[in-house]
Structures are given as structure tokens and as C-alpha cells.
Design an enzyme around this catalytic site. Structure first.
Site, PDB file in Angstrom:
ATOM      1  N   PRO A  11      -9.172  16.597 -26.431  1.00 14.00           N
ATOM      2  CA  PRO A  11      -9.769  16.727 -25.095  1.00 14.00           C
ATOM      3  C   PRO A  11     -10.957  15.813 -24.827  1.00 14.00           C
ATOM      4  CG  PRO A  11     -10.448  18.563 -26.490  1.00 14.00           C
ATOM      5  CD  PRO A  11      -9.403  17.810 -27.263  1.00 14.00           C
ATOM      6  N   ARG A  12     -11.610  15.308 -25.906  1.00 17.39           N
ATOM      7  CA  ARG A  12     -12.774  14.437 -25.676  1.00 17.39           C
ATOM      8  C   ARG A  12     -12.376  12.968 -25.584  1.00 17.39           C
ATOM      9  NH1 ARG A  12     -15.350  13.804 -29.881  1.00 17.39           N
ATOM     10  NH2 ARG A  12     -13.814  14.788 -31.233  1.00 17.39           N
ATOM     11  N   LYS A  38     -13.265  18.712 -34.367  1.00 20.91           N
ATOM     12  CA  LYS A  38     -14.698  19.032 -34.410  1.00 20.91           C
ATOM     13  C   LYS A  38     -14.965  20.153 -33.406  1.00 20.91           C
ATOM     14  CE  LYS A  38     -15.865  14.117 -34.883  1.00 20.91           C
ATOM     15  NZ  LYS A  38     -16.227  12.953 -34.078  1.00 20.91           N
ATOM     16  N   GLY A  99       1.797  11.988 -25.644  1.00 21.02           N
ATOM     17  CA  GLY A  99       1.500  10.620 -25.206  1.00 21.02           C
ATOM     18  C   GLY A  99       1.045   9.770 -26.371  1.00 21.02           C
ATOM     19  N   ALA A 125       6.444  10.308 -24.667  1.00 20.99           N
ATOM     20  CA  ALA A 125       6.465   9.180 -23.726  1.00 20.99           C
ATOM     21  C   ALA A 125       5.406   8.152 -24.110  1.00 20.99           C
ATOM     22  CB  ALA A 125       6.223   9.688 -22.311  1.00 20.99           C
ATOM     23  N   PRO A 126       5.835   7.020 -24.673  1.00 17.14           N
ATOM     24  CA  PRO A 126       4.847   5.999 -25.044  1.00 17.14           C
ATOM     25  C   PRO A 126       4.139   5.398 -23.831  1.00 17.14           C
ATOM     26  CG  PRO A 126       7.051   5.429 -25.852  1.00 17.14           C
ATOM     27  CD  PRO A 126       7.202   6.649 -25.011  1.00 17.14           C
ATOM     28  N   ASN A 127       4.708   5.559 -22.640  1.00 13.33           N
ATOM     29  CA  ASN A 127       4.018   5.077 -21.438  1.00 13.33           C
ATOM     30  C   ASN A 127       4.193   6.093 -20.316  1.00 13.33           C
ATOM     31  OD1 ASN A 127       2.847   3.651 -19.325  1.00 13.33           O
ATOM     32  ND2 ASN A 127       3.462   1.697 -20.217  1.00 13.33           N
ATOM     33  N   HIS A 155      -4.228  -7.097 -21.651  1.00 12.14           N
ATOM     34  CA  HIS A 155      -4.916  -5.842 -21.972  1.00 12.14           C
ATOM     35  C   HIS A 155      -6.390  -6.087 -22.264  1.00 12.14           C
ATOM     36  CE1 HIS A 155      -0.852  -4.188 -22.413  1.00 12.14           C
ATOM     37  NE2 HIS A 155      -1.420  -2.990 -22.308  1.00 12.14           N
ATOM     38  N   HIS A 156      -7.149  -4.981 -22.263  1.00 13.67           N
ATOM     39  CA  HIS A 156      -8.560  -5.004 -22.654  1.00 13.67           C
ATOM     40  C   HIS A 156      -8.682  -5.507 -24.096  1.00 13.67           C
ATOM     41  CE1 HIS A 156      -7.802  -1.432 -25.128  1.00 13.67           C
ATOM     42  NE2 HIS A 156      -6.992  -1.066 -24.143  1.00 13.67           N
ATOM     43  N   LYS A 159      -7.885  -3.558 -27.673  1.00 16.01           N
ATOM     44  CA  LYS A 159      -6.514  -3.231 -28.124  1.00 16.01           C
ATOM     45  C   LYS A 159      -6.257  -3.891 -29.470  1.00 16.01           C
ATOM     46  CE  LYS A 159      -1.733  -3.152 -26.520  1.00 16.01           C
ATOM     47  NZ  LYS A 159      -1.553  -1.753 -26.939  1.00 16.01           N
TER      48      LYS A 159
HETATM   49  P1  NAP Z   1      -9.206   8.162 -28.011  1.00 14.59           P
HETATM   50  O1  NAP Z   1     -10.124   7.977 -26.856  1.00 14.59           O
HETATM   51  O2  NAP Z   1      -9.594   7.641 -29.357  1.00 14.59           O
HETATM   52  O3  NAP Z   1      -8.868   9.733 -28.117  1.00 14.59           O
HETATM   53  C1  NAP Z   1      -8.291  10.350 -29.234  1.00 14.59           C
HETATM   54  C2  NAP Z   1      -8.982  11.677 -29.394  1.00 14.59           C
HETATM   55  O4  NAP Z   1      -8.329  12.434 -30.413  1.00 14.59           O
HETATM   56  C3  NAP Z   1     -10.454  11.526 -29.838  1.00 14.59           C
HETATM   57  O5  NAP Z   1     -11.279  12.368 -29.073  1.00 14.59           O
HETATM   58  C4  NAP Z   1     -10.406  11.975 -31.289  1.00 14.59           C
HETATM   59  O6  NAP Z   1     -11.649  12.506 -31.723  1.00 14.59           O
HETATM   60  C5  NAP Z   1      -9.338  13.032 -31.195  1.00 14.59           C
HETATM   61  N1  NAP Z   1      -8.821  13.477 -32.473  1.00 14.59           N
HETATM   62  C6  NAP Z   1      -8.779  12.821 -33.651  1.00 14.59           C
HETATM   63  N2  NAP Z   1      -8.253  13.616 -34.607  1.00 14.59           N
HETATM   64  C7  NAP Z   1      -7.968  14.790 -34.006  1.00 14.59           C
HETATM   65  C8  NAP Z   1      -7.435  16.034 -34.453  1.00 14.59           C
HETATM   66  N3  NAP Z   1      -7.127  16.225 -35.727  1.00 14.59           N
HETATM   67  N4  NAP Z   1      -7.249  17.022 -33.563  1.00 14.59           N
HETATM   68  C9  NAP Z   1      -7.575  16.866 -32.271  1.00 14.59           C
HETATM   69  N5  NAP Z   1      -8.130  15.729 -31.788  1.00 14.59           N
HETATM   70  C10 NAP Z   1      -8.316  14.713 -32.646  1.00 14.59           C
HETATM   71  O7  NAP Z   1      -7.784   7.505 -27.678  1.00 14.59           O
HETATM   72  P2  NAP Z   1      -7.006   7.456 -26.266  1.00 14.59           P
HETATM   73  O8  NAP Z   1      -7.182   6.104 -25.646  1.00 14.59           O
HETATM   74  O9  NAP Z   1      -7.331   8.663 -25.482  1.00 14.59           O
HETATM   75  O10 NAP Z   1      -5.497   7.528 -26.784  1.00 14.59           O
HETATM   76  C11 NAP Z   1      -4.993   8.668 -27.408  1.00 14.59           C
HETATM   77  C12 NAP Z   1      -3.532   8.389 -27.781  1.00 14.59           C
HETATM   78  O11 NAP Z   1      -2.779   8.180 -26.589  1.00 14.59           O
HETATM   79  C13 NAP Z   1      -3.329   7.115 -28.625  1.00 14.59           C
HETATM   80  O12 NAP Z   1      -2.255   7.343 -29.517  1.00 14.59           O
HETATM   81  C14 NAP Z   1      -2.930   6.055 -27.594  1.00 14.59           C
HETATM   82  O13 NAP Z   1      -2.143   5.028 -28.153  1.00 14.59           O
HETATM   83  C15 NAP Z   1      -2.106   6.917 -26.654  1.00 14.59           C
HETATM   84  N6  NAP Z   1      -1.987   6.396 -25.290  1.00 14.59           N
HETATM   85  C16 NAP Z   1      -0.824   6.720 -24.658  1.00 14.59           C
HETATM   86  C17 NAP Z   1      -0.621   6.354 -23.347  1.00 14.59           C
HETATM   87  C18 NAP Z   1       0.668   6.764 -22.691  1.00 14.59           C
HETATM   88  O14 NAP Z   1       0.863   6.417 -21.523  1.00 14.59           O
HETATM   89  N7  NAP Z   1       1.532   7.486 -23.374  1.00 14.59           N
HETATM   90  C19 NAP Z   1      -1.608   5.635 -22.660  1.00 14.59           C
HETATM   91  C20 NAP Z   1      -2.817   5.339 -23.318  1.00 14.59           C
HETATM   92  C21 NAP Z   1      -2.988   5.741 -24.634  1.00 14.59           C
HETATM   93  P3  NAP Z   1     -12.741  11.510 -32.428  1.00 14.59           P
HETATM   94  O15 NAP Z   1     -13.080  10.479 -31.405  1.00 14.59           O
HETATM   95  O16 NAP Z   1     -13.868  12.413 -32.795  1.00 14.59           O
HETATM   96  O17 NAP Z   1     -12.047  10.941 -33.635  1.00 14.59           O
END
Ligand code: NAP
Length: 266
Positions: A11-12, A38, A99, A125-127, A155-156, A159
Site C-alpha cells: 500500500p505504500r 513493515k 500487477g 496483468a503486466p500492463n 521510460h523514466h 527503469k
Molecule cells: P514500489 O513503489 O517499489 O512499491 C512496492 C511496494 O511493495 C513498496 O512499498 C515495498 O515496500 C512493498 N513491499 C516489499 N515487500 C513487501 C512485502 N513482503 N509485503 C508487502 N509489501 C511489500 O513499486 P511500484 O512502482 O509500485 O511497482 C510495484 C510492482 O508493480 C512492480 O512489480 C512493478 O513492476 C509493477 N508495475 C506494474 C504495472 C502494471 O500495469 N501491471 C505498472 C507499474 C508497475 P518497501 O518500499 O518498504 O520495500
């Protein structure tokens, strides 16, 4: 109408927090718990940057699923954790909407089998950006008539992987309908390495990384006297949330695993 009870894992995170903001706006969704690694026992409302949900954060998925009644688990974490969450949720009869990217083919197969065995709908869904999914489908359609194609993805600069998963997926969809073909001049030579980009079956993929960009792609088709460009831009992570909502709505009606949003878009 009964609301769909949702747990959000991560959620964070950038995507997870956006999912909370989306759920806050939906009258038919009810956030019932969050999963993090956490802040055990804290409430989401204690985080200033998150919507003021009075729901508890759990660190242990089993404890969470045994305590809270839920219909759907939205996972937006990391590949290892996401895989464990998905597997556990299916075992507990909670439908995963995932996701998180980076599952291996073996993991996907295992989750597909488990989902079918338990009769629990799962969407991976990867996207989640509907426009990106449509861009890929339109590109596949166009490739039947325009076999010369190059993909430019932007991309940014945070990545880590290049080319993007979306570019690779676009190329593989095009490959399904396009005869294998080496593009450009048969004798062309790169005078600087990488000038022509990465090669997938003769198609070229070019990756741009710059601050300020989010996720963008152009699929450019060339033919005698004309070009066709199919272009998609994600300017904000909000762009993924229409897809997350669609997946939640569909997951509760499914009893098998569906991979890719295109397979639930009519
Ligand atoms: P992010 O900002 O790093 O968020 C991931 C979150 O998961 C962080 O808050 C992290 O906490 C937390 N986390 C880590 N271990 C965990 C656990 N054991 N239990 C619960 N939460 C945990 O990354 P994001 O950009 O949001 O991306 C998240 C995922 O979605 C990635 O796999 C990314 O590739 C994918 N994504 C998918 C799409 C789509 O359209 N499907 C689009 C964008 C991204 P900490 O920061 O404290 O480690």
C-alpha cells in the site's frame, strides 16, 4: 449491491498507494486490510500521504486471510512476494489481481494450475493501462498489412530493464501474424554499436531513458508512400487504475487464471 472486499498488498508503493486512491473513489469497493512487510498493526490512516482508511496493516498473509474476510487481493509488490501472496490467496479462496511483474513461466504455470484446481479466478496483468493494451492489439492487427515495423519505447531513467516488457510483448504479438523478415538494407552495417536497436525476428526495438518520462511507446509501420504510427503515453500511474478496477470486477466472476488484460477486454 454488496461491495467487493479488497486487500491491497504494497500500500505504500507507487502503484499500491494509487490503488488506495482509486478504491477510495469507488462506491462498490471496500478496502478491508493491507499487507506490508513493515508497520504491523498500524492503520493506513496513520500515514499522511495515504487516504484515511481505518484498516489494519498485516505483515503475515496467512494471519491476514484468517482474520479478515475478503474477496480480492490486489498485489503490487515485488516478484518473490507477489508470487507467494498469489499462491496463498488462491489457497484461501481469495481472488488475486496481480500487477506485480517478473513471475517466471514456471510460477505462472503453477498458479494457472492451482487457480483451475481450486476454481478461484486470478488475473495477472503486466500492463494495467487500457490504452497500452489496445495499442498492442492495434499493432498486431496493423502488422498483418504492414510487415515493416520498428518499436520506440521511452521510460523514466529509474527503469532497470530495457527494452520494456510492453515492447517485448508488442513484438511477440506482431510475430504471431508477421512472416519472419529482416528489415532495412540487406547490407546495412552499424558504424556505432546499437545504432539500429535490439532485434526481435528482424523487427527493431529502440529504448529511450530520460528524466521526466513515465511510460511511452510508438509502434511505427512503414510501407510504400505511407507510415502508420500507433502511440501510447502513460503520463501518470493513475493511468493503470482503470485496468485495476476492471480486473477486480472481472476476477470475482472468473474461476480460472487469466494472464493479460486483453483477455478480459471485450
Ligand atoms: P514500489 O513503489 O517499489 O512499491 C512496492 C511496494 O511493495 C513498496 O512499498 C515495498 O515496500 C512493498 N513491499 C516489499 N515487500 C513487501 C512485502 N513482503 N509485503 C508487502 N509489501 C511489500 O513499486 P511500484 O512502482 O509500485 O511497482 C510495484 C510492482 O508493480 C512492480 O512489480 C512493478 O513492476 C509493477 N508495475 C506494474 C504495472 C502494471 O500495469 N501491471 C505498472 C507499474 C508497475 P518497501 O518500499 O518498504 O520495500
Amino acid at each position: 449491491m454488496e461491495k467487493i472486499k479488497v486487500i491491497v498488498a504494497g500500500p505504500r508503493g507507487k502503484m499500491g498507494s494509487e490503488a488506495l486512491r482509486m478504491i477510495e473513489k469507488q462506491s462498490d469497493l471496500d478496502l478491508v486490510a493491507c499487507l506490508d512487510h513493515k508497520y504491523e498493526g498500524m492503520k493506513i490512516s496513520e500515514f499522511d500521504e495515504l487516504p484515511p482508511f481505518d484498516v489494519t496493516i498485516y505483515n503475515d498473509i496467512v494471519e491476514c486471510l484468517e482474520t479478515v474476510e475478503a474477496d480480492v487481493l490486489v498485489d503490487l509488490t515485488t516478484p518473490e512476494v507477489g508470487y507467494l501472496h498469489t499462491k496463498t490467496a488462491i489457497q484461501y479462496g481469495v481472488r488475486p489481481v496481480v500487477g506485480t511483474t517478473g513471475f517466471t513461466d514456471e510460477q505462472l504455470q503453477e498458479l494457472t494450475d492451482l487457480s483451475e484446481e481450486k476454481g478461484i479466478g486470478t488475473i495477472i496483468a503486466p500492463n494495467f493501462a487500457l490504452g497500452a493494451v489496445l495499442m498492442m492489439q492495434f499493432a498486431k492487427w496493423a502488422a498483418k498489412y504492414f510487415p515493416d515495423v520498428e518499436i520506440i519505447e521511452k521510460h523514466h531513467d529509474n527503469k532497470l530493464d530495457a527494452p520494456s516488457g510492453t515492447a517485448v510483448k508488442t513484438a511477440s504479438l506482431i510475430k504471431e501474424v508477421r512472416e519472419s523478415k529482416k528489415q532495412g538494407h540487406p547490407d546495412e552495417k552499424e558504424t556505432l554499436d546499437g545504432a539500429r536497436g535490439a532485434d526481435v525476428d528482424g523487427m527493431k526495438i529502440h529504448s529511450m531513458r530520460l528524466p521526466g518520462l513515465v511510460a511511452h511507446q510508438e509502434v511505427v509501420f512503414g510501407s510504400a508512400g505511407e507510415n502508420l504510427t500507433i502511440k501510447h503515453d502513460s503520463f501518470h500511474r493513475e493511468s493503470f487504475m482503470t485496468g485495476v478496477k476492471l480486473a477486480i470486477d472481472q476476477a470475482v466472476k472468473l474461476d480460472i487464471l487469466v494472464y493479460g488484460l486483453e483477455n478480459i477486454m471485450e
